[in-house]
Write an enzyme that holds these catalytic residues in place. Structure first.
Site, PDB file in Angstrom:
ATOM      1  N   CYS A  79      33.480  33.484  41.583  1.00 16.91           N
ATOM      2  CA  CYS A  79      33.105  32.174  39.911  1.00 16.91           C
ATOM      3  C   CYS A  79      31.687  33.191  39.261  1.00 16.91           C
ATOM      4  CB  CYS A  79      32.876  31.248  40.682  1.00 16.91           C
ATOM      5  SG  CYS A  79      32.218  30.103  39.058  1.00 16.91           S
TER       6      CYS A  79
ATOM      7  N   CYS B  74      36.181  34.622  33.350  1.00 18.12           N
ATOM      8  CA  CYS B  74      36.356  33.088  34.403  1.00 18.12           C
ATOM      9  C   CYS B  74      37.777  34.024  34.761  1.00 18.12           C
ATOM     10  CB  CYS B  74      37.115  31.619  33.037  1.00 18.12           C
ATOM     11  SG  CYS B  74      36.383  30.385  34.135  1.00 18.12           S
TER      12      CYS B  74
END
Length: 215
Positions: free
Chosen positions: A70, A177
């Site tokens: 992440c 992302c």
């Protein structure tokens, strides 16, 4: 080898799938925090708290490596986690600015990332180190993670953004992302052959290999 992969939502599974191909005999476990996804619009303090709470099952000393799959969690939490758990090896994910700088011919790149990642000290440091000579476009992708997580993304939503980047001369698109890994193929199709779309799955695998060799 035992690898823990954490992401706020479904993006981590894409990273875990890539790692499983690179390390077919490894035991790979995935955790997410779907109750609180997405992280990209949350405060740094809350992201740190949520990340540490979510990865607690990985902190039992049995995992060779914990991957924070992440970008937001990496940008905000990884240094604190490394300091707090010095015997645990962590690998983070961050936008591939250095790689993009080496690939671009137009000196214009795009970074598709969450607001929290774009505002983080780690991202700013990457830009200062590798991207001061570049024109860096940061399109508004703030809703993408939510839409991908809830299977609400459609081609027209992506097309508008990607076509705009290409019109402005970007020849490298950085996926910052892990949610966006699920739409990499579509982004690549829309952008065309003259644009490179990059994300760090292979680099994570190399980092895992280097860290575990050092054990």
């Amino acid at each position: 080898m035992k690898i823990g992969v954490f992401d706020s939502g479904i993006g981590g599974q894409a990273v875990a799938n890539a790692l499983q191909l690179q390390f077919p005999h490894a035991v790979i476990q995935v955790l997410n925090d779907k109750q609180n996804v997405p992280y990209g619009s949350k405060s740094p303090r809350l992201v740190l708290q949520l990340t540490e709470t979510a990865i607690r099952p990985f902190l039992d000393g049995t995992f060779d490596v914990i991957v924070l799959a992440c970008n937001t969690a990496t940008a905000i939490a990884i240094e604190t986690l490394r300091a707090k758990y010095p015997n645990q090896k962590f690998i983070g994910i961050e936008p591939m600015i250095r790689t993009a700088a080496g690939l671009t011919k137009t000196q214009t790149i795009a970074v598709c990332a969450t607001p929290a990642t774009l505002a983080s000290d780690r991202y700013i440091a990457l830009i200062q180190r590798y991207g001061t000579h570049l024109d860096i476009i940061e399109p508004d992708c703030s809703q993408w993670a939510y839409l991908i997580e809830n299977n609400q993304m459609n081609r027209s939503q992506i097309e508008t953004t990607i076509n705009s980047l290409c019109e402005r001369g970007a020849d490298v698109i950085v996926l910052g992302c892990t949610h966006y890994h699920w739409i990499k193929e579509l982004i690549t199709t829309i952008a065309g052959d003259m644009v490179s779309v990059i994300e760090p799955s292979e680099a994570i695998g190399r980092r895992v290999e280097n860290l575990t060799k050092a054990t």
